[in-house]
Write a protein that holds these residues in place. Sequence first.
Motif: not given
Length: 378
Positions: A13-20, A116-136
Amino acid sequence: MKRITTAPPVSDDPLGTLRALTLLESPSGDTAALAALAGVLEPLARRAGMDTARRAGTAGDHLLWSLPARGVDGPPLLFLSHYDTVWPTGTLDSMPWSVEGDVVRGPGVYDTKAGIVALLAAVERVVASGEPHPEVRAVVVADEEVGSPTAGDLVRSEAGSARAVLGLEPPHPGGDLKTGRRGSTRARIEVTGVESHAALDPDAGTNAIDELIDQLLGVREVASRLPVLLNTGTVRGGGRTNVVAGRAHADLGLRFADPENERTVLGALEGLTPVRPHARVASRLLSHRPTWREDDASRGLAASVAEIAAGIGQSLGGRPADGAADTNTTGALGVPTVDGLAPHGGGAHARDEWVSASGLTERIDLLAALVTGLHRTV
């Protein structure tokens, strides 16, 4: 409003987070309001999978978030953002949150809470995906809208170890990246004169306002010979018409497209000398963001970002921008830097500020792809 920690994941719910986040107004300098928003952002960052820390500042705490690497060695990706806005508390009364089709309005939605919302949602997705990534790593500063006077050293320190810096400021109209920025400096000229009775003993005094006027004319003459933007924003001094003014000061806004011109004008400010006997003149920088000229490093990074964007069906260009941000600091250091990765919209610092709801989704997709893919080319 319920506490944000009970809300769905940002990616759901990125739009809901942006509203908050928008309903928590956070003007620069309002440390209580900023603390309230920071208290919401940190649980969101932890929920996304990041560790959180703070760096105390007199203008508000700067937020540091980090996501440990997974299967990718090397330097971290550094994201830069801010959680202060230009809007005073109470702006929501006349500029309320609203969603009409693709247009989302409210103070700070475009600059830059949607980023900020876009970054949080993107990181959340990457963590859930299990894909490799560098330190962020992410630095979310509290005083960007007033020139980051307390965040500059932190930004420089974090940038020193980064493989690339990705700025979450608003993009060019339509969504293109920013690959360079004008230098931006706020400077103050301060004059001390000698007070005396303006009628009975005027020659015993030294008028600080008159001295300031001459100093301003001198600075303007230097700037007028160069492609430099100079704006005298405030002038204050004196007190009574029957007293020779003893103090005066002026605040200047300066914009530079070339580092050499920047050095020339700032050198002239540093070397000011009094015109009148007994006058004292001093200058100091209130904030300073060095000129970030588009270079091979920023062009190369922008090309890599555009290639990854094309791979997920997005078309993305890039060019320099007139406005300044914390990416001035990192770009001027020579660290590969691009900015403008927040969702597209318009009306930054204006009453018609808006951000695109579909653009928010697109930027989440892009940021997730950058976290997992950019290390292959940078």
